[in-house]
Design a protein around this motif. Structure first.
Motif, PDB file in Angstrom:
ATOM      1  N   ALA A   1       0.817  -1.049   0.123  1.00 43.79           N
ATOM      2  CA  ALA A   1       0.072   0.219   0.014  1.00 43.79           C
ATOM      3  C   ALA A   1       0.946   1.136  -0.038  1.00 43.79           C
ATOM      4  O   ALA A   1       0.741   2.185  -0.793  1.00 43.79           O
ATOM      5  CB  ALA A   1      -0.961  -0.125   1.339  1.00 43.79           C
ATOM      6  N   MET A   2       1.778   1.209   1.012  1.00 46.14           N
ATOM      7  CA  MET A   2       2.962   2.489   0.737  1.00 46.14           C
ATOM      8  C   MET A   2       3.768   2.612  -0.390  1.00 46.14           C
ATOM      9  O   MET A   2       3.735   3.709  -1.007  1.00 46.14           O
ATOM     10  CB  MET A   2       3.662   2.131   2.104  1.00 46.14           C
ATOM     11  CG  MET A   2       4.742   3.316   2.460  1.00 46.14           C
ATOM     12  SD  MET A   2       5.345   2.890   3.956  1.00 46.14           S
ATOM     13  CE  MET A   2       6.815   4.051   3.965  1.00 46.14           C
ATOM     14  N   GLY A   3       4.383   1.434  -0.898  1.00 52.00           N
ATOM     15  CA  GLY A   3       5.109   1.525  -2.097  1.00 52.00           C
ATOM     16  C   GLY A   3       4.272   2.153  -3.152  1.00 52.00           C
ATOM     17  O   GLY A   3       4.527   3.084  -4.117  1.00 52.00           O
ATOM     18  N   ARG A   4       3.076   1.617  -3.397  1.00 50.92           N
ATOM     19  CA  ARG A   4       2.345   1.901  -4.527  1.00 50.92           C
ATOM     20  C   ARG A   4       1.744   3.242  -4.401  1.00 50.92           C
ATOM     21  O   ARG A   4       1.079   3.963  -5.376  1.00 50.92           O
ATOM     22  CB  ARG A   4       1.072   0.895  -4.649  1.00 50.92           C
ATOM     23  CG  ARG A   4       1.499  -0.499  -5.151  1.00 50.92           C
ATOM     24  CD  ARG A   4       0.443  -1.429  -5.101  1.00 50.92           C
ATOM     25  NE  ARG A   4      -0.528  -1.428  -6.054  1.00 50.92           N
ATOM     26  CZ  ARG A   4      -1.014  -2.220  -6.993  1.00 50.92           C
ATOM     27  NH1 ARG A   4      -0.389  -3.388  -7.103  1.00 50.92           N
ATOM     28  NH2 ARG A   4      -1.973  -1.726  -8.176  1.00 50.92           N
ATOM     29  N   ALA A   5       1.699   3.890  -3.131  1.00 52.62           N
ATOM     30  CA  ALA A   5       1.171   5.302  -2.925  1.00 52.62           C
ATOM     31  C   ALA A   5       2.374   6.173  -3.220  1.00 52.62           C
ATOM     32  O   ALA A   5       1.845   7.413  -3.989  1.00 52.62           O
ATOM     33  CB  ALA A   5       0.979   5.421  -1.519  1.00 52.62           C
ATOM     34  N   PHE A   6       3.537   5.913  -2.982  1.00 53.19           N
ATOM     35  CA  PHE A   6       4.454   7.312  -3.055  1.00 53.19           C
ATOM     36  C   PHE A   6       5.457   6.871  -4.202  1.00 53.19           C
ATOM     37  O   PHE A   6       6.069   7.776  -4.617  1.00 53.19           O
ATOM     38  CB  PHE A   6       5.213   7.670  -1.841  1.00 53.19           C
ATOM     39  CG  PHE A   6       6.349   6.869  -1.338  1.00 53.19           C
ATOM     40  CD1 PHE A   6       6.222   5.336  -0.699  1.00 53.19           C
ATOM     41  CD2 PHE A   6       7.597   7.457  -1.524  1.00 53.19           C
ATOM     42  CE1 PHE A   6       7.570   4.849  -0.350  1.00 53.19           C
ATOM     43  CE2 PHE A   6       8.744   6.896  -1.175  1.00 53.19           C
ATOM     44  CZ  PHE A   6       8.613   5.415  -0.587  1.00 53.19           C
ATOM     45  N   ILE A   7       5.752   5.719  -4.422  1.00 50.53           N
ATOM     46  CA  ILE A   7       6.901   5.542  -5.817  1.00 50.53           C
ATOM     47  C   ILE A   7       6.234   6.164  -6.980  1.00 50.53           C
ATOM     48  O   ILE A   7       7.211   6.626  -7.750  1.00 50.53           O
ATOM     49  CB  ILE A   7       7.023   4.004  -5.768  1.00 50.53           C
ATOM     50  CG1 ILE A   7       7.686   3.352  -4.402  1.00 50.53           C
ATOM     51  CG2 ILE A   7       8.153   3.544  -6.863  1.00 50.53           C
ATOM     52  CD1 ILE A   7       9.284   3.948  -4.000  1.00 50.53           C
ATOM     53  N   PRO A   8       4.869   6.012  -7.397  1.00 46.53           N
ATOM     54  CA  PRO A   8       4.635   6.706  -8.639  1.00 46.53           C
ATOM     55  C   PRO A   8       4.667   8.307  -8.690  1.00 46.53           C
ATOM     56  O   PRO A   8       5.021   8.740  -9.732  1.00 46.53           O
ATOM     57  CB  PRO A   8       3.292   6.327  -8.684  1.00 46.53           C
ATOM     58  CG  PRO A   8       2.684   5.240  -7.714  1.00 46.53           C
ATOM     59  CD  PRO A   8       3.868   5.309  -6.677  1.00 46.53           C
TER      60      PRO A   8
END
Ligand SMILES: Cc1cc2nc3c(=O)[nH]c(=O)nc-3n(C[C@H](O)[C@H](O)[C@H](O)COP(=O)(O)OP(=O)(O)OC[C@H]3O[C@@H](n4cnc5c(N)ncnc54)[C@H](O)[C@@H]3O)c2cc1C
Ligand SMILES: Cc1cc2nc3c(=O)[nH]c(=O)nc-3n(C[C@H](O)[C@H](O)[C@H](O)COP(=O)(O)OP(=O)(O)OC[C@H]3O[C@@H](n4cnc5c(N)ncnc54)[C@H](O)[C@@H]3O)c2cc1C
Lengths: 262, 401
Positions: B169-176
């Motif tokens: 959830a975290m990676g998909r929120a800020f990596i983009p």
């Protein structure tokens, strides 16, 4: 409130058939529908408008037939809609998609809230929402499972869901949210809405209309390229375990022991 | 767009066969491409024996000729929340180690958070050569914009060629957000990563269309090459306390720490056992469990097998289980070693979220239930009979060993 909802037309999962024995796509009769999560984005946008006033505009990038998606959104109560459509957009990855969407949204004028679905069921990346937020200079909250308007209407208090719980997040307008299916129950189109949607004039904006730079759209503006694709083959592995309930359970326990799971 | 040279095209149909999107048909012995279904993947261009197909417009590189050789090194973004590393962090380090060795370069872990400095060593034990630590009370809560700006800022300065993060959830929120700031490519939810046989490009394989299609993606004109990686598919290295590495503290500029969002609280729900997306065993309740009382047995079985509890939408809609248990198109995707479904019919929207599981067991009283088409082992029977027996047998086995 100026509210924008981004919707994507996707192939209906129930109409696309993948033959995993031969590794091919069965092509006949694929139907296009609005991405499931985008219905929740539409509902969130409409409920915000109903509370605070204003208008909702639906935006989609896609082929001219994506007008159907806009009409459906309008039948649910969306006020305006626009299709961003140009052959030059073909092959866009998420970086080019967010550039294109951001150009169109800027052309619409000021914006207080943008809603996206959590992810599209075809591309499946969940990257458009957060990327678009950066393009528009907006704060972004992803995976919103609950939403309420803050006292005085200055912003939103939302639940951001994650693997094992949630965060309670406050954010002022303008903002971009990506929403989960559990956020709300999308309303059904009214008869009046359907009539209005059928007659509505839905503009098609080209790359030129949104003032897009040629090297930032479509294939040219996409750093990621699909290098190869294949349809995974699943073995025909079905093995039924026969007998009485006891025998079936015994057989299953044996199989799981063999596999090293118990 | 795809251009077919009608003089060269002989209508052999090779292109039609390789097109996974069904965008090509042969009409009057010539290939015709439907531009609206075509994704410009280029499979037809490669397959055409006559050289009659060409993709136009692909050669303009977005960065306008970026110097790719200025970018070196592999980065892994560590995820540390609620006092622990997400297991995917160690899986990424295992893979990152391999990629860095292939490229003859360093593996760096990036650790952001509040009071996280003391955990940097464990990232070295798991394969990192260097750890960049950003430790600030401002990072106590996960603020998408702050995390994104700090990582993008470090990447602009240090110029890694690859950045990997967990597809959580975290990676998909800020990596983009990071990829957009850096104007580079990001491949979502990868299940496979390797270096191309020639050059230094990363081949990134990912499922799309709910796992029905596997696509290999490259990012050959910009750097860094970024990917989020699905938890649970890559192998972590065993920790090695003798490994040596360097820990570097980074103080981010004040401006980077300002956020437009405020996290009031962060709540961990009291879910017993592992997280659904990380669990090696997933026990799933369908509407066929018939009443909420039987959910207790599902939970007991999951508990005995140290697994997670999943549900179909019919079950979460009925509020027999919370929404986060929902597996499928509008829920989570799981790929455990073992998935067991009780009273699950096997609707396509559910199947897309679990068909990547290694072993699938289905229990359903209807022998024609579609779930049996994807099952490794099927049991035609009543959940009320099978489930209590199975719980007894498995809890026994577990108790004895
Ligand atoms: C097999 C395959 C694999 C791909 N892999 C990648 C990849 O790894 N990285 C990458 O950058 N691109 C990838 N792409 C391209 C990507 O699918 C497109 O860029 C697409 O336009 C947007 O991504 P998505 O479908 O994943 O949307 P998501 O980011 O999952 O969509 C989230 C939300 O954004 C909004 N949205 C998305 N698309 C539109 C639209 N066209 N119009 C209006 N609103 C929209 C909707 O609200 C939607 O719910 C891939 C494409 C294919 C065919
Ligand atoms: C846009 C969209 C998105 C969706 N997203 C999701 C999603 O993410 N996840 C999801 O799960 N669904 C999703 N759905 C819903 C999906 O289509 C199905 O309706 C749902 O998965 C059905 O759940 P089920 O199998 O529990 O129930 P049912 O389809 O009602 O099946 C119950 C099964 O239990 C069997 N049964 C009944 N009694 C017993 C018994 N005593 N013993 C043994 N077997 C018994 C029956 O034979 C039947 O096969 C979505 C639908 C749409 C339209």
């Amino acid at each position: 409130m100026d509210i924008v909802v981004c919707i994507k037309q996707v192939p209906d999962a129930a109409s696309v058939k993948w033959d995993h024995k031969t590794g091919t796509l069965i092509r006949d009769g694929v139907q296009s529908v609005i991405n499931p999560f985008d219905y929740n984005a539409i509902e969130a946008a409409l409920s915000l408008r109903d509370e605070l006033g204003g208008k909702v505009t639906a935006v989609t990038m896609g082929p001219p037939q994506a007008q159907d998606a806009i009409r459906e959104a309008m039948s649910m109560g969306v006020d305006h809609g626009v299709v961003i459509s140009d052959r030059a957009f073909a092959g866009a990855d998420t970086l080019a998609t967010t550039y294109t969407l951001s150009r169109a949204i800027r052309k619409l004028g000021s914006v207080d809230a943008v809603f996206c679905g959590k992810q599209a069921i075809d591309g499946d990346t969940a990257q458009v929402g957060p990327g678009l937020a950066v393009r528009l200079g907006l704060p972004c909250v992803t995976c919103v499972g609950e939403m309420e308007i803050m006292e005085g209407g200055a912003g939103l208090r939302v639940k951001r869901m994650c693997e094992q719980g949630y965060d309670v997040v406050e954010v002022g307008f303008p903002v971009l949210l990506t929403v989960l299916a559990s956020l709300n129950t999308p309303r059904v189109p009214s008869l009046k809405g359907k009539m209005r949607a059928r007659k509505a004039d839905i503009p098609l904006w080209s790359a030129e209309d949104i003032g897009a730079q040629k090297d930032k759209i479509g294939l040219a503006g996409s750093p990621t390229k699909v290098f190869s694709t294949h349809i995974p083959k699943f073995e025909a592995r079905r093995e039924m375990l026969p007998g009485t309930a006891e025998e079936q359970v015994d057989a299953l326990v044996d199989k799981l022991k063999e596999a090293g799971i118990i | 767009m795809v251009v077919v040279d009608l003089e060269k095209c002989v209508g052999c149909g090779e292109c039609e066969d390789v097109c996974t999107f069904g965008a090509i048909s042969i009409v009057d012995e010539k290939a015709v491409v439907d531009p609206d279904t075509c994704t410009l993947c280029g499979a037809c261009e490669e397959a055409c024996p006559e050289g009659a197909i060409e993709i136009e417009g692909e050669d303009i590189s977005p960065a306008g000729g970026m110097d790719l050789d200025a970018w070196r090194g592999v980065w892994v973004v560590a995820e540390f929340r609620h006092d622990r590393f997400a297991p995917v962090t160690f899986e990424l380090l295992g893979k990152g180690r391999q990629l860095a060795d292939d490229l003859e370069t360093d593996l760096t872990a990036v650790l952001m958070g509040s009071g996280v400095g003391e955990y940097a060593e464990s990232l070295i034990e798991r394969g990192a050569d260097k750890v960049l630590v950003v430790d600030s009370p401002r990072l106590e809560q996960f603020l998408d914009d702050v995390y994104a700006r700090i990582l993008a800022d470090m990447a602009q300065k240090e110029k890694p060629e690859i950045i990997l993060a967990g597809a959580t959830a975290m990676g998909r929120a800020f990596i983009p957000q990071v990829a957009t700031i850096l104007e580079t490519g990001l491949t979502a939810d990868c299940t496979g990563l390797e270096i191309a046989p020639e050059g230094r490009d990363l081949l990134q394989t990912r499922p799309a269309f709910g796992g029905n299609l596997m696509a290999t993606i490259i990012c050959d004109s910009t750097r860094p090459q970024m990917a989020t990686v699905r938890p649970h598919v890559l192998k972590a290295m065993e920790p090695d306390a003798s490994r040596q590495g360097e820990v570097i503290k980074i103080d981010p500029h004040e401006d980077l720490l300002k956020s437009n969002i405020k996290v009031l609280e962060s709540v961990m729900e009291e879910a017993e056992g592992p997280m659904l997306t990380e669990a090696e065993v997933v026990i799933t309740a369908g509407r066929g469990v018939e009443n909420p009382k039987n959910i207790a047995l599902i939970e007991k079985l999951a508990h005995c097998m140290e697994g997670g509890v999943g549900a179909t939408r019919a079950v979460t809609d009925a509020e027999w289980l919370p929404g986060r248990c929902q597996i499928g198109q509008t829920g989570v995707t799981v790929s455990p070693k073992l998935y067991m479904g009780f009273g699950v019919s096997g609707a396509i929207q559910h199947l897309v979220g679990m068909q990547g599981s290694e072993i699938i067991v289905a229990v359903n009283k209807d022998p024609d239930a579609p779930v049996f088409d994807v099952a490794t082992y099927g049991i035609v029977g009543d959940v009320k009979d099978i489930l209590p027996l199975l719980v007894r047998r498995i809890c026994q086995e577990r108790g004895n060993d």
